[in-house]
Design a protein around this motif. Structure first.
Motif, PDB file in Angstrom:
ATOM      1  N   ALA A  54     -10.099   7.172  -2.892  1.00 47.71           N
ATOM      2  CA  ALA A  54      -9.228   6.529  -1.903  1.00 47.71           C
ATOM      3  C   ALA A  54     -10.014   5.559  -1.023  1.00 47.71           C
ATOM      4  O   ALA A  54      -9.553   4.448  -0.731  1.00 47.71           O
ATOM      5  CB  ALA A  54      -8.544   7.588  -1.042  1.00 47.71           C
ATOM      6  N   ALA A  82      -6.033  13.078   4.021  1.00 50.84           N
ATOM      7  CA  ALA A  82      -4.655  12.614   4.158  1.00 50.84           C
ATOM      8  C   ALA A  82      -4.597  11.309   4.938  1.00 50.84           C
ATOM      9  O   ALA A  82      -3.864  10.376   4.567  1.00 50.84           O
ATOM     10  CB  ALA A  82      -3.811  13.685   4.846  1.00 50.84           C
ATOM     11  N   ILE A  87      -6.293   8.483   2.690  1.00 46.33           N
ATOM     12  CA  ILE A  87      -5.424   8.137   1.566  1.00 46.33           C
ATOM     13  C   ILE A  87      -4.182   7.409   2.063  1.00 46.33           C
ATOM     14  O   ILE A  87      -3.649   6.526   1.384  1.00 46.33           O
ATOM     15  CB  ILE A  87      -5.036   9.412   0.797  1.00 46.33           C
ATOM     16  CG1 ILE A  87      -6.249   9.969   0.060  1.00 46.33           C
ATOM     17  CG2 ILE A  87      -3.912   9.145  -0.204  1.00 46.33           C
ATOM     18  CD1 ILE A  87      -6.006  11.305  -0.598  1.00 46.33           C
ATOM     19  N   GLY A  88      -3.742   7.737   3.290  1.00 47.03           N
ATOM     20  CA  GLY A  88      -2.578   7.085   3.859  1.00 47.03           C
ATOM     21  C   GLY A  88      -2.829   5.691   4.389  1.00 47.03           C
ATOM     22  O   GLY A  88      -1.917   5.088   4.959  1.00 47.03           O
ATOM     23  N   MET A 122       1.250   4.275  -2.826  1.00 39.46           N
ATOM     24  CA  MET A 122       1.139   5.706  -2.574  1.00 39.46           C
ATOM     25  C   MET A 122       2.348   6.459  -3.107  1.00 39.46           C
ATOM     26  O   MET A 122       2.216   7.535  -3.699  1.00 39.46           O
ATOM     27  CB  MET A 122       1.003   5.960  -1.071  1.00 39.46           C
ATOM     28  CG  MET A 122      -0.335   5.577  -0.488  1.00 39.46           C
ATOM     29  SD  MET A 122      -0.401   5.957   1.264  1.00 39.46           S
ATOM     30  CE  MET A 122      -0.075   7.713   1.228  1.00 39.46           C
ATOM     31  N   LEU A 175       0.744  14.146  -0.511  1.00 42.05           N
ATOM     32  CA  LEU A 175       0.056  13.893  -1.781  1.00 42.05           C
ATOM     33  C   LEU A 175      -1.060  14.907  -2.007  1.00 42.05           C
ATOM     34  O   LEU A 175      -1.201  15.458  -3.108  1.00 42.05           O
ATOM     35  CB  LEU A 175      -0.495  12.466  -1.786  1.00 42.05           C
ATOM     36  CG  LEU A 175      -1.019  11.918  -3.124  1.00 42.05           C
ATOM     37  CD1 LEU A 175      -0.820  10.400  -3.182  1.00 42.05           C
ATOM     38  CD2 LEU A 175      -2.493  12.235  -3.316  1.00 42.05           C
ATOM     39  N   MET A 176      -1.853  15.182  -0.960  1.00 38.24           N
ATOM     40  CA  MET A 176      -2.942  16.138  -1.097  1.00 38.24           C
ATOM     41  C   MET A 176      -2.412  17.533  -1.400  1.00 38.24           C
ATOM     42  O   MET A 176      -2.946  18.251  -2.251  1.00 38.24           O
ATOM     43  CB  MET A 176      -3.787  16.156   0.188  1.00 38.24           C
ATOM     44  CG  MET A 176      -4.535  14.878   0.475  1.00 38.24           C
ATOM     45  SD  MET A 176      -5.681  14.416  -0.846  1.00 38.24           S
ATOM     46  CE  MET A 176      -6.761  15.824  -0.855  1.00 38.24           C
ATOM     47  N   ARG A 218       0.833  -1.203   0.000  1.00 35.91           N
ATOM     48  CA  ARG A 218       0.000   0.000   0.000  1.00 35.91           C
ATOM     49  C   ARG A 218       0.868   1.254   0.000  1.00 35.91           C
ATOM     50  O   ARG A 218       0.615   2.211  -0.731  1.00 35.91           O
ATOM     51  CB  ARG A 218      -0.919   0.008   1.217  1.00 35.91           C
ATOM     52  CG  ARG A 218      -1.822   1.242   1.299  1.00 35.91           C
ATOM     53  CD  ARG A 218      -2.449   1.328   2.670  1.00 35.91           C
ATOM     54  NE  ARG A 218      -3.399   0.256   2.875  1.00 35.91           N
ATOM     55  CZ  ARG A 218      -4.670   0.331   2.539  1.00 35.91           C
ATOM     56  NH1 ARG A 218      -5.138   1.418   1.975  1.00 35.91           N
ATOM     57  NH2 ARG A 218      -5.488  -0.673   2.781  1.00 35.91           N
ATOM     58  N   GLY A 263       1.912   6.711   6.727  1.00 40.69           N
ATOM     59  CA  GLY A 263       0.996   6.767   5.595  1.00 40.69           C
ATOM     60  C   GLY A 263       0.190   8.049   5.584  1.00 40.69           C
ATOM     61  O   GLY A 263      -0.034   8.652   4.526  1.00 40.69           O
ATOM     62  N   ALA A 264      -0.255   8.510   6.757  1.00 45.13           N
ATOM     63  CA  ALA A 264      -1.020   9.757   6.832  1.00 45.13           C
ATOM     64  C   ALA A 264      -0.169  10.950   6.427  1.00 45.13           C
ATOM     65  O   ALA A 264      -0.646  11.853   5.730  1.00 45.13           O
ATOM     66  CB  ALA A 264      -1.566   9.946   8.239  1.00 45.13           C
ATOM     67  N   ASP A 267      -9.559   1.556  -0.810  1.00 46.29           N
ATOM     68  CA  ASP A 267      -9.342   0.913   0.485  1.00 46.29           C
ATOM     69  C   ASP A 267     -10.311  -0.243   0.680  1.00 46.29           C
ATOM     70  O   ASP A 267      -9.940  -1.308   1.198  1.00 46.29           O
ATOM     71  CB  ASP A 267      -9.515   1.943   1.607  1.00 46.29           C
ATOM     72  CG  ASP A 267      -9.408   1.330   2.986  1.00 46.29           C
ATOM     73  OD1 ASP A 267      -8.283   1.005   3.391  1.00 46.29           O
ATOM     74  OD2 ASP A 267     -10.452   1.159   3.645  1.00 46.29           O
ATOM     75  N   GLY A 325       0.161  10.889   2.843  1.00 42.38           N
ATOM     76  CA  GLY A 325      -1.112  11.337   2.279  1.00 42.38           C
ATOM     77  C   GLY A 325      -1.242  12.847   2.304  1.00 42.38           C
ATOM     78  O   GLY A 325      -1.782  13.449   1.365  1.00 42.38           O
TER      79      GLY A 325
END
Length: 439
Positions: free
Chosen positions: A427, A374, A377-378, A37, A398-399, A33, A391-392, A431, A395
């Motif tokens: 997202a 975030a 998506i994370g 990302m 990314l945002m 995952r 991951g957050a 998931d 995210g």
């Protein structure tokens, strides 16, 4: 004793049947995952760089992108724990606005006019920051009490908070913008002075690389002690090399962004430095808000993965009834999560207001959507029980990359919001598909 990567011949037999990519992922134990990302982030970066005519992947834009992501990344780490326990916080943007306004009033008006401490005094920024942290703790504690002990759904409590705290931010100053901020406080927001420079940045990068390698060695030693399967030596070396390359690459980019010419000229005049013919190159280095976000990420990762409180959080998210039957004080844990969320909102407010050098009524508007997006998506599941701090934060980057790229392309703000909404829905859908595949 000879190190082995597996103690079961059956496992080796199954591994030999896998393809090369699957064997690589199994040996390195990389999170697919997270790799997805990172791949999506790289695609976004390359795409915007091409569409913007080469403006996106420049040291200046990447440095600004890191600073812009810091506030959202800080709050996203707390949102992970909130969502993991099957709750939500819709008030985080409004809480940030209120806390930022209070910190602005404290340092620009209350302390100078009431307490007689002049703006720029040695302790004024500390008192302003402490006041913001206390207000954030109080907001989070109040909302957490309503949710945990009075049984009011988090959606309703924080939806009300979204309206209440935004109105309170306006009420504090009757809609006025409070400025300027204390000079030392402004360093929290970045800028030429709010960065640590080239030499210190390289030192931080080298220390980070050494720390990462030591963590790999410690983790391998613990696996040996408890007789857990070991990663191949080449896999450990690959992970360490890639991580150190990413860290030092980020430092190089930060050091490639120079101070603006006007600021360099004023700096040279103030320090009696003669400007050379080609100009004076002074690198920004790593921005202070980025260091704050990284520090918060490390602390929150430790809390989530290495403390009893973190284990309780994920236990509650996995099965609240079982967690309560196991003796966990679920109400107190949930309340502490929202208190922690309030403190993180105060840190985000200090970064945002220091960066603007002002406290405005629009501060933090729609930040709750970016923070939730975030976290989701994370990899944080809205069903609860699963999520990662790293991951957050990825995210959040990314945002912010999406927003920064759209600004470079001249996309209107309403369309930017549409894109953010579509990405959030996509997202959650991905998931859902991912979890159906692994269950």
């Amino acid at each position: 004793m000879t190190e082995v990567t597996s103690t079961a011949p059956a496992d080796r037999a199954r591994a030999s049947e896998l393809g090369p990519v699957a064997r690589f992922l199994r040996a390195t134990e990389l999170d697919t995952r997270m790799l997805g990302m990172i791949g999506a982030l790289l695609i976004i970066w390359v795409g915007f760089h091409f569409l913007s005519g080469g403006l996106f992947l420049t040291p200046r834009n990447l440095w600004n992108l890191s600073v812009q992501s810091s506030s959202i990344a800080v709050m996203a780490t707390g949102m992970v724990l909130v969502i993991v326990t099957r709750n939500i916080d819709l008030s985080i943007g409004s809480a940030l606005g209120l806390i930022g306004m209070i910190m602005g009033v404290v340092q620009a008006e209350f302390l100078p006019q009431v307490m007689g401490i002049p703006l720029g005094g040695p302790s004024i920024w500390v008192l302003a920051l402490i006041s913001g942290l206390l207000v954030g703790l109080a907001i989070g504690g109040f909302q957490g009490f309503l949710i945990a002990y009075l049984g009011i759904p988090a959606f309703i409590v924080t939806l009300g908070g979204l309206l209440v705290w935004r109105g309170a931010a306006w009420w504090v100053t009757s809609g006025r913008t409070v400025a300027p901020m204390d000079a030392t406080f402004r360093l929290i927001g970045g800028g030429p002075q709010g960065s640590i420079g080239a030499t210190a940045s390289w030192a931080v990068g080298i220390v980070a690389c050494v720390a990462f390698v030591l963590l790999l060695l410690v983790a391998r030693s613990r696996r040996k002690r408890f007789r857990f399967p070991l990663r191949p030596v080449w896999a450990e070396g690959f992970i360490g090399t890639i991580a150190c390359a990413a860290i030092l690459g980020a430092v190089w980019i930060a050091n490639s962004y120079p101070w603006p010419i006007g600021i360099v000229r004023r700096y040279a005049e103030a320090n009696n430095i003669e400007l050379p013919e080609g100009g004076l190159f002074i690198a920004h280095g790593i921005a202070i808000p980025v260091l704050i976000a990284v520090a918060v990420g490390i602390v929150m990762t430790f809390i989530a993965t290495r403390t009893r409180f973190g284990r309780y959080v994920f236990a509650i998210g996995g099965n609240p009834e079982a967690a309560e039957l196991a003796g966990i004080n679920t109400r107190w844990v949930v309340m502490k999560i929202f208190m922690l969320m309030g403190v993180l909102a105060a840190i985000g407010a200090s970064i945002s207001s220091a960066r603007l050098n002002a406290a405005t009524n629009s501060l933090g508007t729609l930040d709750e959507l970016l923070v939730i997006a975030a976290a989701v998506i994370g990899g944080t599941s809205l069903a609860g029980g699963a999520g990662t701090i790293a991951g957050a934060m990825l995210g959040a980057l990314l945002m912010q990359s999406l927003q920064s790229g759209m600004v470079l392309l001249g996309v209107d703000t309403p369309l930017q919001n549409i894109v953010v909404g579509v990405v959030l829905v996509l997202a959650v859908w991905l998931d859902t598909l991912y979890r159906k595949r692994i269950i």
